[in-house]
Design an enzyme around this catalytic site. Structure first.
Site, PDB file in Angstrom:
ATOM      1  CE  LYS A 146       2.152  98.242  79.274  1.00 53.48           C
ATOM      2  NZ  LYS A 146       2.687  96.883  79.259  1.00 53.48           N
ATOM      3  CG  LEU A 197       8.038 100.544  88.583  1.00 52.55           C
ATOM      4  CD1 LEU A 197       7.317 100.380  89.892  1.00 52.55           C
ATOM      5  CD2 LEU A 197       9.287  99.715  88.545  1.00 52.55           C
ATOM      6  CD  GLU A 208      -3.130  96.538  82.784  1.00 49.01           C
ATOM      7  OE1 GLU A 208      -2.130  96.999  83.359  1.00 49.01           O
ATOM      8  OE2 GLU A 208      -3.086  95.958  81.697  1.00 49.01           O
ATOM      9  NE  ARG A 256       3.954 115.529  65.867  1.00 42.49           N
ATOM     10  CZ  ARG A 256       2.674 115.304  65.646  1.00 42.49           C
ATOM     11  NH1 ARG A 256       1.770 116.063  66.190  1.00 42.49           N
ATOM     12  NH2 ARG A 256       2.314 114.298  64.897  1.00 42.49           N
ATOM     13  N   GLY A 261      46.656  82.735  85.732  1.00 49.00           N
ATOM     14  CA  GLY A 261      47.647  82.559  86.788  1.00 49.00           C
ATOM     15  C   GLY A 261      48.866  83.437  86.671  1.00 49.00           C
ATOM     16  N   GLY A 277      48.865  86.547  87.771  1.00 43.29           N
ATOM     17  CA  GLY A 277      48.875  87.527  88.853  1.00 43.29           C
ATOM     18  C   GLY A 277      48.134  88.810  88.547  1.00 43.29           C
ATOM     19  CD  GLU A 297      37.955  84.781  86.792  1.00 42.87           C
ATOM     20  OE1 GLU A 297      38.047  84.400  85.640  1.00 42.87           O
ATOM     21  OE2 GLU A 297      38.923  85.173  87.456  1.00 42.87           O
ATOM     22  NE  ARG A 343      45.681 106.138  74.122  1.00 40.27           N
ATOM     23  CZ  ARG A 343      44.422 105.756  74.084  1.00 40.27           C
ATOM     24  NH1 ARG A 343      43.583 106.161  74.991  1.00 40.27           N
ATOM     25  NH2 ARG A 343      44.009 104.977  73.111  1.00 40.27           N
TER      26      ARG A 343
END
Lengths: 587, 107
Positions: free
Chosen positions: A51, A53, A76, A224, A290, A292, A317, A457
């Site tokens: 908030k 930030l 705060e 609103r 595996g 490829g 990975e 496609r």
């Protein structure tokens, strides 16, 4: 000044209420232009959801990008703490304060120091705020978090009345304000029911941890007089501040290109109608482990970079170095492209962020790097951080976004079972434009790779299975042998080829033998023709001889007759001895 | 800062430690403010006769002071000395609370 501003905005936007841009990436898109101008908005959420930030970024962006100075009233954190906290985001609050673009006023309340002795009001706060606003001509105000007043002061009736007065007063001042509030228990948005007072625009921030992975989300609960996105939008806090992802374009109205992009494998391009993929299309390469997939992806990336275009490679990975090394073994030099700045790797474990966070991170990176192609290798691992439907939703959004930017994207996906299913695990096969399937073909005691195009496609594509081979020189596709024994690949195909070659040799041998025989026959015939010719010549000579003889006889007879005639007429010229002639005449 | 005329002056024969230095922050002539002024004056005359110093400050006149003094609610009375410093807000109508706030309950 503020009033003039409002007027300006009103004239420019007729039907909508005037809005003030927050400058926070993505938030202005969701709100359709920002938060309501000259009105207070509420940002609420649990502790640590961003908030402060968000509100501070609102002020800083206003000061730096829109030339709208702002007042930040902190209940705060002290000004110094705030400055330090956001220093890492590149916000220099000290400088902004010096430039009179920003004013931070820390409000300290301590219940133990205060004794309430009767009726009071919050005029002190009003005066401070008023002074702060006037001193820098502020157009933006943040009160963070005004609920702290409730902790310091006990008389709720007074507080509530005063808060109502405060928000009214802010409206009269014409400043665009953000009030932050802590999320309350139960259905209420804030602990003290601030939403009662600030009812124009309420933004709810959320920080959820699912499966040990946290995701920040934002939702506009209410706005609103304005259309707004109603979904939960993921957002991210990083070194550039907050980015909200204004997800999906719900309409399917993207521009399409008929330009083609090569896959980097000539034989594959040939299968795809000879030119490769469509630019801005999405391609899915799926297959078992595996087979490829990464090689195909890297090959595509390599090709893009070879064309002097940029490619962004998200590796989930392997590390970039690992990919570069591995691709080097099939003579693909990715290092060169990385050094040229054409290829950028972004390697991260899927578990690093939640799905949405991944998406936001990708968005940001793509916007920054502006690549022509993106590779995601593999999307399967994202499953570990979300359910199938979530991953699908995320990929839809990613594809949408990439298509809008006309970026070609290639996903790889792992199919876990060797039986080819009609769906990939991520359920994205229906979304993509082209789907290549690499599968194992186990036959004759060996495993080979077969590739085919499940769909593509908008282009003519081959329906054949090709054998997909990875050699030292790179990737190639070979036609598999389709014979009575079925599909032959690998050594079986080689054997078949050899078999065919032998046949070929035998056949050519046979052919040459026949050729020679024909030649010989020809020679024989020619010899025959020659002898006949000579025969004919001798016959002709024979005939001619008769003719000549006859001719000779004729001539001689004629001469003799002439001689005789001469003798008969005069004999004057006759020489002495005429014995022979006389004798003849008598005869 | 404006010292109110007719305010009891500082007496020399009283020890410094016993002197109550009070500052009252008000906002012009709002009902709360005027009530607070009359209440505190009455209170001081009753309980702190001849050993207090009261300063009344109009925050409207000196806006900067609001931030410096961390003023939120008004009217506010600050007990500067004797230590500890205490803050009292409100119109000072609750005498018991003012006494407690000024640490005078024992008196």
């Amino acid at each position: 000044m503020a009033k003039e501003n409002r007027k300006d905005r009103k004239t420019s936007v007729h039907t909508q209420i005037p809005k003030t841009k927050t400058g926070i990436t993505g938030l202005d898109e969701i709100t359709g232009g920002g938060i309501p101008s000259g009105r207070p908005s509420l940002v609420c959420g649990e502790a640590g959801c961003g908030k402060t930030l968000m509100s501070l970024e609102f002020i800083v962006r206003g000061a730096t990008e829109f030339n709208e100075p702002g007042v930040f009233m902190a209940f705060e954190e002290k000004a110094q703490e705030l400055t330090m906290n956001v220093g890492s985001l590149g916000f220099d609050l000290d400088k902004l304060q010096k430039d009179k673009k920003l004013k931070i006023d820390y409000v300290h309340i301590d219940r133990s120091e205060i004794e309430e002795t009767g009726e009071y009001d919050l005029d002190g706060l009003f005066i401070r705020l008023d002074y702060a606003i006037n001193s820098i001509g502020a157009k933006r105000v943040v009160l963070d978090t005004i609920e702290n007043l409730f902790a310091g002061l006990t008389n709720q009736a007074i507080l509530r009345a005063e808060l109502r007065r405060l928000f009214q007063w802010l409206k009269e001042k014409g400043v665009t304000a953000i009030i932050t509030g802590e999320r309350g228990e139960g259905p209420s948005l804030t602990r003290q029911g601030l939403e009662e007072y600030v009812s124009d625009c309420v933004i709810l921030l959320d920080h959820r941890v699912i499966n040990q992975i946290s995701t920040r989300r934002l939702r506009i609960v209410k706005y609103r007089g304005s259309v707004h996105g109603t979904n939960e939008y993921p957002f991210m806090i990083d070194e550039d501040g907050i980015s909200v992802l204004p997800v999906t374009s719900l309409k399917l109205e993207k521009a399409v290109s008929s330009e083609r992009v090569s896959s980097g494998i000539p034989a594959l391009d040939k299968m795809l109608g000879g030119h490769g993929f469509f630019k801005g299309g999405s391609i899915l390469v799926s297959g078992t482990a595996g087979t490829g997939k990464t090689s195909i992806a890297a090959c595509f990336a390599n090709e893009v970079c070879n064309k002097n275009q940029k490619c962004l490679y998200f590796a989930f990975e392997e590390s970039p170095n690992q990919i570069i090394r591995n691709m080097h073994s099939i003579s693909m030099d990715l290092r060169k492209h990385v050094n040229n700045g054409l290829l950028q790797f972004m390697a991260s474990r899927p578990t690093l962020h939640g799905l949405e966070q991944h998406l936001v991170a990708m968005h940001k990176l793509i916007k920054k790097f502006k690549p022509q192609a993106v590779v995601l290798d593999p999307i399967t691992n994202l499953i570990t951080v979300g359910s199938v439907s979530e991953v699908k939703a995320m990929l839809i959004r990613l594809i949408d976004f990439l298509q809008e930017e006309q970026i070609t994207v290639l996903f790889t996906a792992l199919t876990l079972n060797s039986v080819v299913t009609e769906q990939t695990d991520e359920g994205v096969s229906s979304l993509v434009d082209a789907w290549l399937l690499v599968r194992d073909i186990e036959f004759n005691g060996e495993r080979n790779r077969g590739m085919y195009i499940m769909k593509s496609r908008g282009m003519k594509h081959s329906n054949q299975v090709r054998e997909f081979i990875i050699t030292d020189k790179g990737i190639d596709l070979v036609e598999v042998y389709l014979g009575p024994e079925g599909v032959l690949t690998g050594s079986a195909r080689e054997a078949q080829k050899l078999h065919e070659q032998t046949g070929q040799v035998l056949r050519t041998n046979a052919m040459s033998m026949k050729d020679r025989e024909v030649l010989r026959k020809k020679k024989v015939l020619e010899a025959k023709i020659a002898s006949l010719q000579s025969e004919f010549e001798s016959a002709e000579e024979e005939l001619n001889k008769i003719y000549i003889e006859e001719d000779l006889v004729k001539r001689v007879t004629e001469e003799n007759r002439q001689e005789m005639l001469k003798l008969h007429r005069g004999e004057d010229n006759m020489p002495g001895p005429k014995g022979n002639n006389n004798g003849n005449k008598k005869v | 800062m404006t010292k109110q005329p007719g305010m009891p002056a500082y007496k020399n024969d009283v020890e410094d430690d016993d002197i109550y230095r009070l500052r009252l922050f008000v906002t012009g002539a709002t009902p709360n403010s005027t009530r607070a002024i009359s209440n505190i004056k009455e209170f001081c005359e009753t309980y702190l006769k001849d050993r207090y110093e009261l300063e009344i400050i109009d925050v409207y006149q000196q806006r900067l002071i609001a931030e410096k003094e961390q003023i939120i609610a008004l009217p506010m009375l600050v007990k500067v000395s004797p230590l500890p410093q205490r803050r009292l807000i409100g119109d000072m109508s609750d005498t018991e609370k003012v006494k407690r706030g000024l640490n005078l309950s024992a008196v």
